[in-house]
Structures are given as C-alpha cells and as structure tokens.
Scaffold this motif. Sequence first.
Motif, PDB file in Angstrom:
ATOM      1  N   GLY A   1       0.817  -1.259   0.024  1.00  0.00           N
ATOM      2  CA  GLY A   1      -0.157  -0.077  -0.060  1.00  0.00           C
ATOM      3  C   GLY A   1       0.832   1.179  -0.088  1.00  0.00           C
ATOM      4  O   GLY A   1       0.608   2.193  -0.657  1.00  0.00           O
ATOM      5  N   MET A   2       1.885   1.300   0.633  1.00  0.00           N
ATOM      6  CA  MET A   2       2.822   2.368   0.830  1.00  0.00           C
ATOM      7  C   MET A   2       3.217   2.823  -0.623  1.00  0.00           C
ATOM      8  O   MET A   2       3.455   3.874  -0.813  1.00  0.00           O
ATOM      9  N   LEU A   3       3.525   1.735  -1.273  1.00  0.00           N
ATOM     10  CA  LEU A   3       4.333   1.992  -2.804  1.00  0.00           C
ATOM     11  C   LEU A   3       3.275   2.319  -3.707  1.00  0.00           C
ATOM     12  O   LEU A   3       3.559   2.411  -4.593  1.00  0.00           O
ATOM     13  N   SER A   4       2.063   2.120  -3.201  1.00  0.00           N
ATOM     14  CA  SER A   4       0.954   2.007  -4.459  1.00  0.00           C
ATOM     15  C   SER A   4       0.551   3.580  -4.698  1.00  0.00           C
ATOM     16  O   SER A   4      -0.021   3.866  -5.652  1.00  0.00           O
ATOM     17  N   TYR A   5       1.257   4.685  -4.155  1.00  0.00           N
ATOM     18  CA  TYR A   5       1.138   5.953  -4.671  1.00  0.00           C
ATOM     19  C   TYR A   5       1.732   5.968  -6.030  1.00  0.00           C
ATOM     20  O   TYR A   5       1.550   7.025  -6.754  1.00  0.00           O
ATOM     21  N   ARG A   6       2.578   5.242  -6.499  1.00  0.00           N
ATOM     22  CA  ARG A   6       3.210   5.225  -7.846  1.00  0.00           C
ATOM     23  C   ARG A   6       2.285   5.005  -8.644  1.00  0.00           C
ATOM     24  O   ARG A   6       2.526   5.509  -9.870  1.00  0.00           O
ATOM     25  N   ALA A   7       1.127   4.218  -8.444  1.00  0.00           N
ATOM     26  CA  ALA A   7       0.180   4.180  -9.565  1.00  0.00           C
ATOM     27  C   ALA A   7      -0.527   5.555  -9.762  1.00  0.00           C
ATOM     28  O   ALA A   7      -1.273   5.548 -11.013  1.00  0.00           O
ATOM     29  N   ALA A   8      -0.021   6.557  -9.200  1.00  0.00           N
ATOM     30  CA  ALA A   8      -0.594   7.949  -9.625  1.00  0.00           C
ATOM     31  C   ALA A   8       0.062   8.295 -11.181  1.00  0.00           C
ATOM     32  O   ALA A   8      -0.418   9.094 -11.861  1.00  0.00           O
ATOM     33  N   HIS A   9       1.073   7.703 -11.331  1.00  0.00           N
ATOM     34  CA  HIS A   9       1.783   7.970 -12.675  1.00  0.00           C
ATOM     35  C   HIS A   9       2.148   6.789 -13.604  1.00  0.00           C
ATOM     36  O   HIS A   9       2.153   6.819 -14.679  1.00  0.00           O
ATOM     37  N   GLU A  10       2.167   5.672 -12.885  1.00  0.00           N
ATOM     38  CA  GLU A  10       2.482   4.206 -13.553  1.00  0.00           C
ATOM     39  C   GLU A  10       1.262   3.633 -14.027  1.00  0.00           C
ATOM     40  O   GLU A  10       0.419   3.643 -13.397  1.00  0.00           O
ATOM     41  N   GLY A  11       1.502   3.177 -15.491  1.00  0.00           N
ATOM     42  CA  GLY A  11       0.259   2.404 -16.070  1.00  0.00           C
ATOM     43  C   GLY A  11      -0.961   3.216 -16.308  1.00  0.00           C
ATOM     44  O   GLY A  11      -2.045   2.724 -16.570  1.00  0.00           O
ATOM     45  N   ARG A  12      -0.636   4.531 -16.283  1.00  0.00           N
ATOM     46  CA  ARG A  12      -1.851   5.598 -16.514  1.00  0.00           C
ATOM     47  C   ARG A  12      -2.366   5.559 -17.913  1.00  0.00           C
ATOM     48  O   ARG A  12      -1.534   5.536 -18.806  1.00  0.00           O
ATOM     49  N   VAL A  13      -3.662   5.873 -18.057  1.00  0.00           N
ATOM     50  CA  VAL A  13      -4.293   6.365 -19.511  1.00  0.00           C
ATOM     51  C   VAL A  13      -4.388   7.575 -19.470  1.00  0.00           C
ATOM     52  O   VAL A  13      -4.962   8.188 -18.696  1.00  0.00           O
ATOM     53  N   ILE A  14      -3.463   8.414 -20.484  1.00  0.00           N
ATOM     54  CA  ILE A  14      -3.604   9.887 -20.129  1.00  0.00           C
ATOM     55  C   ILE A  14      -4.078  10.497 -21.576  1.00  0.00           C
ATOM     56  O   ILE A  14      -4.121  11.946 -21.430  1.00  0.00           O
ATOM     57  N   GLU A  15      -4.137   9.598 -22.461  1.00  0.00           N
ATOM     58  CA  GLU A  15      -4.582  10.269 -23.945  1.00  0.00           C
ATOM     59  C   GLU A  15      -5.776   9.276 -24.268  1.00  0.00           C
ATOM     60  O   GLU A  15      -5.666   8.304 -24.201  1.00  0.00           O
ATOM     61  N   ALA A  16      -6.568   9.781 -25.317  1.00  0.00           N
ATOM     62  CA  ALA A  16      -7.482   9.145 -25.828  1.00  0.00           C
ATOM     63  C   ALA A  16      -6.910   8.326 -27.115  1.00  0.00           C
ATOM     64  O   ALA A  16      -6.019   8.925 -27.613  1.00  0.00           O
ATOM     65  N   ARG A  17      -7.454   7.165 -27.162  1.00  0.00           N
ATOM     66  CA  ARG A  17      -6.886   6.485 -28.854  1.00  0.00           C
ATOM     67  C   ARG A  17      -8.218   5.666 -29.341  1.00  0.00           C
ATOM     68  O   ARG A  17      -8.995   5.115 -28.745  1.00  0.00           O
ATOM     69  N   VAL A  18      -7.808   5.535 -30.545  1.00  0.00           N
ATOM     70  CA  VAL A  18      -8.802   4.658 -31.147  1.00  0.00           C
ATOM     71  C   VAL A  18      -7.896   3.653 -32.037  1.00  0.00           C
ATOM     72  O   VAL A  18      -6.898   3.657 -32.609  1.00  0.00           O
ATOM     73  N   GLY A  19      -8.077   2.247 -31.519  1.00  0.00           N
ATOM     74  CA  GLY A  19      -7.285   1.298 -31.631  1.00  0.00           C
ATOM     75  C   GLY A  19      -5.877   1.822 -31.133  1.00  0.00           C
ATOM     76  O   GLY A  19      -5.918   1.911 -29.926  1.00  0.00           O
ATOM     77  N   ARG A  20      -4.872   1.873 -31.860  1.00  0.00           N
ATOM     78  CA  ARG A  20      -3.388   2.145 -31.413  1.00  0.00           C
ATOM     79  C   ARG A  20      -3.062   3.697 -31.701  1.00  0.00           C
ATOM     80  O   ARG A  20      -2.106   4.362 -31.276  1.00  0.00           O
ATOM     81  N   THR A  21      -4.099   4.378 -32.505  1.00  0.00           N
ATOM     82  CA  THR A  21      -3.900   5.882 -32.797  1.00  0.00           C
ATOM     83  C   THR A  21      -4.489   6.739 -31.633  1.00  0.00           C
ATOM     84  O   THR A  21      -5.395   6.734 -31.228  1.00  0.00           O
ATOM     85  N   ARG A  22      -3.505   7.851 -31.341  1.00  0.00           N
ATOM     86  CA  ARG A  22      -3.676   8.653 -30.491  1.00  0.00           C
ATOM     87  C   ARG A  22      -4.710   9.869 -31.136  1.00  0.00           C
ATOM     88  O   ARG A  22      -4.184  10.313 -31.875  1.00  0.00           O
ATOM     89  N   LEU A  23      -5.614  10.109 -30.489  1.00  0.00           N
ATOM     90  CA  LEU A  23      -6.613  10.983 -30.772  1.00  0.00           C
ATOM     91  C   LEU A  23      -7.226  12.172 -29.616  1.00  0.00           C
ATOM     92  O   LEU A  23      -6.803  11.718 -28.481  1.00  0.00           O
ATOM     93  N   GLY A  24      -7.787  13.127 -30.110  1.00  0.00           N
ATOM     94  CA  GLY A  24      -8.231  13.970 -28.884  1.00  0.00           C
ATOM     95  C   GLY A  24      -9.679  13.296 -28.472  1.00  0.00           C
ATOM     96  O   GLY A  24     -10.197  12.367 -29.194  1.00  0.00           O
ATOM     97  N   VAL A  25     -10.094  13.697 -27.165  1.00  0.00           N
ATOM     98  CA  VAL A  25     -10.945  13.075 -26.456  1.00  0.00           C
ATOM     99  C   VAL A  25     -12.616  13.136 -27.522  1.00  0.00           C
ATOM    100  O   VAL A  25     -13.122  12.339 -27.635  1.00  0.00           O
ATOM    101  N   ASP A  26     -12.642  14.448 -27.985  1.00  0.00           N
ATOM    102  CA  ASP A  26     -13.835  14.641 -28.778  1.00  0.00           C
ATOM    103  C   ASP A  26     -13.904  13.412 -30.305  1.00  0.00           C
ATOM    104  O   ASP A  26     -14.845  12.915 -30.369  1.00  0.00           O
ATOM    105  N   ALA A  27     -12.581  13.437 -30.594  1.00  0.00           N
ATOM    106  CA  ALA A  27     -12.501  12.648 -32.179  1.00  0.00           C
ATOM    107  C   ALA A  27     -12.819  11.141 -31.633  1.00  0.00           C
ATOM    108  O   ALA A  27     -13.383  10.287 -32.288  1.00  0.00           O
TER     109      ALA A  27
END
Length: 539
Positions: A292-318
């Motif tokens: 638990g003490m180390l789980s703060y790292r999940a704030a940055h690790e393995g995050r989804v921070i961009e929208a994508r369609v398949g493997r292509t990054r797109l804007g959220v609206d698209a």
Amino acid sequence: MPTFKLDGKDIPFEPGDSIIKAAARSGVEIPHYCWHAGLSAPANCRMCLVELKPAANQRAMMLDIVEWDPVLKDYKNVQKPKLQPACQYPATEGQEVLADSSKHVLDARASVQEFLLLNHPVDCPICDQAGECKLQDYWLEYQARDHTGKRMRDEPIHKPKAVVFGPTIVYDAERCVMCTRCIRFMEEVAKDPVLDMRERGNLNEIFVAPGRQLEGHYTFMTEHVCPVGALTTKDFRFKARVWFLKSVSSVCQGCATGCNAHLDYDPRSNKAYRYRPRDNEAVNKYWMCDEGMLSYRAAHEGRVIEARVGRTRLGVDAAIKEAKKRLGDVPKEAIAVVLSAQHSLEDNWAMRELAKQLGSSTLYAAGAGAGYADDILIDADKNPNTAGVKELAPNARTYLQLLEDMRSGRISHVIALGGVTPRNDPEDATALGMLGTLVVIASHEGALTDAAHVVLPATSWAEHTGTYANRQSLRQVADRALIPQGASRPAWELTKLLATALGLEVPFTRLKDIRAGLLGSSTAAPSTRDVAAITTGAT
Ligand code: SF4
Ligand code: SF4
Ligand code: FES
C-alpha cells in the motif's frame, strides 16, 4: 467521563488511559519519542516527564540534586519534585498534572534534548527527516529556549551509518535515539520480532536478527514510527525535501481495507512522492502495509492519459465521435455495461446511470484479481471499491461471466469503466477481440484497454476527489492531489459526454448531482467526510 487537569485544562480520559494518551485525544501534545498510541510504552526516552501535584493529604516526592548557581559560581544543593513519565502514568480522576507550566518539566525536556544530542551528528541538511524530525522540533521548543547548547566538548561517539536493514530500509545508528519504536512495531504489530537493540549506553544500536533481513509486508512502518531520521526508506530517501511537499487526505487503493493515508506530492512538478498512514482507529489504526505504501506510484505508472482509437492517439472529442460511429446503430439494450471496483463510487454511479438509459439488461463488474491477505491489514481483494460496486449493482455478473457471454455471442458491444481485470490470459484477449465494439473509460491500462477499440482517459484517484466503500462498506473520501495528467478527465464526465453523443439523457451534469444520487442510494454508512474518523493524533 472522568477528567484530570493538565496545566489547568480539564482533560477527559477513558479507564486505562495514560496521561499522554488522554492528552493526545484532546489535541494536547506532551513531547515524546518512545511513546506511540499503537504500541506498548517502555518509558525509555524520558521526554514526556510531567510533574504531578500531590493531593491535599499527600507530600510531594522530592529528590536532592545539585544545581549550578551562576552568582556563587558553584554548585549548590537543592530539591526538585520527582517527575513521572506521562506515557506510563495512568490518568486518574481529579489529578493535577503540570507540563508546560512547570519549570522542572521544561528543564527536564531541555536536559533530555541535550543528552540525546550529545553524540548526534549535525547532518540535518542531508537528512530525509529534516522538516518533520522530533529532535529538530523539540530542540527549538525546549533547548533553544534557554540557549543551552551542548556542554560536551569531546569527540562524539561514531556509529555505523547507511546500514542496509533489508530491501526497503536503511539505518543510521548515529541518528538513532533508541526509542525502540521500530523494535516494538515489528514485534507487536507485524508479529515478526526481527529487530533488537545491542550494546549499552552510548554504544547502543539497533540491529537485525543474525541471518535475517528486515523484510515482509510491514517494513515501511518502521521508518514511519521512527521519530528521527535513523530509519529511511530506499524509496523516498534523497528524493524530496518535505517542505516542498503538500499533502491531501487520501485512501489507499491497494486493497479492500481502504487504509486512510496522506498522499504527499510536489505541486511544482505535479508528482506524487509517498504515502503516510492517516490514523483511523476504525480502519487501519495507525498503519499501512508495504504494498500500500508503494501504491502511490500508480498515480503515474500504468496511467491512461490520452484518448485513442485502436493504437492511434486522438483528442477526446474525436474518440467519442468514433465511439458514436461504432455504437450509434447498435440497439441500445444490446450494449453491455461493465462497472469497475477500481474506480470511485461517483464514476460507477455515472456508468450505472448510462446503463439504465441504454436499457442494458445486465451489468457486469470487473476489477483486479485476488492476492495475498493476512489478519493484520491486508485484504485478498485488491480493489478499493468492491463494496461500492456491490451496493450499486448487487446482481452484476462477474468478469468471467462477461467473457463467457462474449464467447457465446450473447453480447457483442461493450462500454466498460476501468481497464484492469482479475486476470490477463491470452485466451481472454481472444474473447475480447471477438467483440464488435469495446469502448473503455479508464484511468489505468489493463486487459480491457489493450483490447479496446476506443479508449477514453480518466483521471486517477489522485487527480479527483472520490468516494470508495471499503470491506466494512464504510464510504471514505480520497481528496484530489494532482492536476489531471495529459488529456484525462473524471470518468463520470467522460460518461456524460459519451451518453450525450449516443443521444441519451443521463440525470447529472455536475459532481454535485452524482453525490446527491449517491446519498439517496446509500444503504451503507455515510462517508468518513461526514462522520469524522476517530483519530488520536499519534505520531
Ligand atoms: S531506529 Fe528510529 S525507531 Fe528505531 S530505535 Fe532508533 S530512533 Fe527509535
Ligand atoms: S492493507 Fe490494503 S488498503 Fe491498507 S495499505 Fe495495504 S494495500 Fe493499502
Ligand atoms: S514518551 Fe514517555 S518516556 Fe518516552
């Protein structure tokens, strides 16, 4: 409730309380090193000494001492009351206790400070504890008061530095004040008495049992209970200066226990640095586990921070347009909806409302798989909000049933909250690959985001304020620390955008609407934001 007086103030106490514990519960700190509310009280540091006023029919116990007289320029014989350790002395009805108001107590604190600092290195500038060190704080409060410096002119005793105690903890014997908190924590809470003290007097040092290392699921707590910089974690040492960090009240996402935590982050870099336990007698007392003490790292690790369609990054609206294109012609009731025990009650409530509007006949629930458990803190359920999802959708089908329904062709279009699944089997990927459409709103990557046709980036628990129901069905609020990373937005907001794109009217526009809905739907206890967590302020 019975009371005693501390410096003239009434302090209520419960039977069995020590003076220091009752005072701490009333928000009055009596200086201490060795005492900790969650551990036994050996009374070995003597920092908590207080003066007890004798009752009317008693005589004070006095001690003969010699005191330096600056006028006579010689020592003279005087008497002083025998002081008592507040950490061991039981609170009794009507007792009058003097602490800050007693010159004898203030002198004793200054003397204890001088004693502890006789051999202490002055390496505060490179010490990780600097800024939150009891030695620093009490020096300023009690030793600097009379400008009493160190009188010893000898070379200090040198002891081992940077001793590796195990995979997580490093020990500096010169900084250690021998409070024995680390020893007692390992013995009394972690039930693994791997630490002990050796030698005598100023040669004292803490050591690890021969043939062992300090390891297991609760090693970080030894650093946490250490009142000085003697124990440091490999994870945090030399990474940040604490005065640059800010802190929010959070809830560990590591398992269903829902340990209360402080999440420390640097607002300048929008980066989380560590978790510290937040006292809550009803949930985690004063502790957290290493995972638990180390789980703060999940704030940055393995995050989804961009929208994508398949493997292509797109804007959220698209990406939402693409979801609409794929789902627009599908009969609404044929779209299955998956909730997530990894996401907050707010996010799940919004997704359940979307399911209602779709007319989906069945809800599914996913989340992380089971893991290690013990009878101290750690729960086998590695999700922070399983009880919350159960409350919102008591009959939700499981992830394995979702896979079965996909394989049998019963469902072919899915909107899912959360990317994480109980397992990540290649065969599961084949089943997920058979779907006509998979739209996933998630904060973290997982099997569902891997297989998704459209991924929408949701904020993590560290980037929004959210509610989580732990294994006791206690709703607990984790506050926002970080600014949303990349293009991420709260999952409930993305759910609303998706619903609108699909021509659905969901009954919320703001978080306020969701919170009101959640209050209405609750059969569980209100959140700890509403019912103050029971704390004793023990650090
Ligand atoms: S290492 Fe820290 S917790 Fe352990 S005895 Fe020394 S000062 Fe106390
Ligand atoms: S027991 Fe569970 S909730 Fe508590 S710190 Fe460990 S992982 Fe986090
Ligand atoms: S806190 Fe009481 S003697 Fe250490």
